[in-house]
Design an enzyme around this catalytic site. Structure first.
Site, mmCIF file in Angstrom:
data_model
loop_
_atom_site.group_PDB
_atom_site.id
_atom_site.type_symbol
_atom_site.label_atom_id
_atom_site.label_comp_id
_atom_site.label_asym_id
_atom_site.label_seq_id
_atom_site.Cartn_x
_atom_site.Cartn_y
_atom_site.Cartn_z
ATOM 1 N N HIS A 43 52.824 64.809 14.222
ATOM 2 C CA HIS A 43 51.815 64.747 13.222
ATOM 3 C C HIS A 43 52.350 63.729 12.209
ATOM 4 O O HIS A 43 53.330 62.774 12.352
ATOM 5 C CB HIS A 43 51.917 66.298 12.445
ATOM 6 C CG HIS A 43 53.495 66.601 12.578
ATOM 7 N ND1 HIS A 43 54.343 66.129 11.450
ATOM 8 C CD2 HIS A 43 54.367 67.700 12.705
ATOM 9 C CE1 HIS A 43 55.442 66.663 11.397
ATOM 10 N NE2 HIS A 43 55.399 67.564 12.312
ATOM 11 N N HIS A 46 56.054 62.905 11.556
ATOM 12 C CA HIS A 46 56.657 61.975 12.312
ATOM 13 C C HIS A 46 56.042 60.458 12.237
ATOM 14 O O HIS A 46 56.574 59.670 12.274
ATOM 15 C CB HIS A 46 56.083 62.303 13.791
ATOM 16 C CG HIS A 46 56.759 63.453 14.352
ATOM 17 N ND1 HIS A 46 55.787 64.802 14.409
ATOM 18 C CD2 HIS A 46 57.887 64.179 14.424
ATOM 19 C CE1 HIS A 46 56.599 65.593 14.953
ATOM 20 N NE2 HIS A 46 57.794 65.444 14.754
ATOM 21 N N GLN A 166 69.987 69.722 10.226
ATOM 22 C CA GLN A 166 70.052 68.721 11.539
ATOM 23 C C GLN A 166 70.370 67.441 10.970
ATOM 24 O O GLN A 166 71.317 66.937 11.777
ATOM 25 C CB GLN A 166 68.645 68.906 12.101
ATOM 26 C CG GLN A 166 68.446 67.791 13.132
ATOM 27 C CD GLN A 166 67.280 67.943 14.110
ATOM 28 O OE1 GLN A 166 67.435 68.687 14.816
ATOM 29 N NE2 GLN A 166 66.339 67.013 13.543
ATOM 30 N N LEU A 197 54.734 69.678 6.453
ATOM 31 C CA LEU A 197 54.323 69.608 8.015
ATOM 32 C C LEU A 197 55.326 70.031 8.943
ATOM 33 O O LEU A 197 56.462 69.624 8.722
ATOM 34 C CB LEU A 197 53.951 68.113 8.222
ATOM 35 C CG LEU A 197 52.800 67.574 7.339
ATOM 36 C CD1 LEU A 197 52.366 66.123 7.938
ATOM 37 C CD2 LEU A 197 51.458 68.332 7.270
ATOM 38 N N SER A 198 54.892 70.533 10.393
ATOM 39 C CA SER A 198 55.786 71.014 11.180
ATOM 40 C C SER A 198 54.625 71.279 12.401
ATOM 41 O O SER A 198 53.632 71.561 12.129
ATOM 42 C CB SER A 198 56.444 72.277 10.828
ATOM 43 O OG SER A 198 57.058 72.920 11.959
HETATM 44 O O1 PAF Z 1 64.077 67.571 15.285
HETATM 45 C C1 PAF Z 1 63.664 67.634 16.262
HETATM 46 O O2 PAF Z 1 62.446 67.350 16.731
HETATM 47 C C2 PAF Z 1 64.754 67.780 17.306
HETATM 48 O O3 PAF Z 1 65.778 68.628 16.948
HETATM 49 C C3 PAF Z 1 65.422 66.430 17.999
HETATM 50 C C4 PAF Z 1 66.320 65.792 17.087
HETATM 51 C C5 PAF Z 1 64.394 65.653 18.572
HETATM 52 C C6 PAF Z 1 66.385 66.764 18.962
HETATM 53 O O4 PAF Z 1 65.977 67.405 20.305
#
Ligand code: PAF
Length: 296
Positions: A43, A46, A166, A197-198
């Protein structure tokens, strides 16, 4: 490296490690390879990561997007099987945003020996907040990120700030394990009404989506209270979420936390400087996370 000239705007699909290796061997000028790791269902958030990557490495650089739904980071009963898979659209979005290639390997390609016996442990930072709700999640993330860093050999890797924990864990892994890569965080992209957004937003019904707006409302209420200190921040955000708990459909809170970003630990009432106000909640069957950065 930007070899795509007009015509097909989609990024090149790279399905396996051999094809990736071939591409990397003739790719960018030294120091100009960037990676954006994703699980697909791309989306605008990204696209922002890809644009940041392209801007960083320039026209002669090489930008690869990885698309891999990593089974290792999903727990039992999570949404691995229903996670959206939209590869054709992903190739177009990645290409439009400036990616050269999309590395979309199969699970056999990433884990040729089956589930790996040796894994990367995220450590205590990976046990809190998201890690407490999703045991083993960050070990799975670290393991696949480590593998994808080895396979794509980037100089710089871009991750969204929406997944704040993360980002913190991956940064720490890169430092602790001497990965020769710079980890760059990119601010969260939001809908005009505030929803972060997700890829998982597509699970929400219109009514659930309306209820889900309470997450960003709570975070912004918290940020508005920053001048009055950490306790006021927590209380302002919690008040919005308490109301949302009785909305229809309800927002079922998992955690609300004010976090010291240095080690991803709880920020005490005396905390000053930067903090992350983070929330996780379930609306219907969809689990959502969001956060904002706050100056205290
Ligand atoms: O954020 C994500 O989409 C995932 O956790 C990643 C970093 C691609 C690892 O699978």
């Amino acid at each position: 490296m930007r070899s795509r000239t007009g015509g097909d705007p989609a990024a090149a699909l790279v399905p396996d490690r051999d094809a990736l290796e071939h591409l990397l061997s003739r790719a960018a000028a030294p120091g100009r390879t960037a990676v954006v790791m994703t699980m697909g269902a791309l989306h605008e958030g990204h696209a922002t990561l890809v644009r940041a990557a392209r801007e960083r490495v320039g026209r002669e650089g090489f930008v690869v997007v990885t698309v891999f739904v990593n089974p290792l980071q999903f727990g039992a009963g999570e949404d691995l099987d229903r996670y959206p898979r939209t590869l054709e659209a992903d190739l177009r979005l990645a290409g439009d945003a400036g990616a050269d290639a999309v590395f979309a390997p199969s699970a056999e390609e990433v884990y040729p020996g089956g589930a790996p016996q040796v894994r990367v442990a995220a450590g205590p930072m990976g046990d809190r907040y998201e890690g407490a709700s999703r045991p083993g999640h960050f070990d799975g993330v670290c393991t696949v990120v480590a593998k994808l860093l080895h396979l794509t050999r980037p100089d710089v890797a871009f991750f969204g700030e929406k997944d704040a924990q993360q980002l913190a864990v991956v940064r720490r892994m890169a430092t602790d394990l001497n990965f020769p890569v710079e980890i760059v965080g990119v601010p969260t992209v939001r809908e005009p009404d505030g929803l972060a957004l997700s890829s998982r937003n597509r699970y929400l019904s219109p009514e659930e989506r309306t209820s889900a707006l309470a997450l960003s409302r709570a975070l912004h209420a918290g940020r508005d209270a920053a001048a009055r200190g950490p306790r006021a921040v927590r209380e302002a955000a919690a008040a919005v979420l308490a109301q949302a708990a009785s909305a229809s459909p309800p927002v079922d809170l998992d955690y609300l936390a004010l976090i010291d970003p240095a080690g991803f630990t709880e920020a005490g009432d005396g905390h000053t400087g930067e903090a992350v106000l983070a929330v996780a909640a379930r609306v219907g069957t969809t689990r959502l996370i969001d956060n904002v950065r706050i100056a205290l």
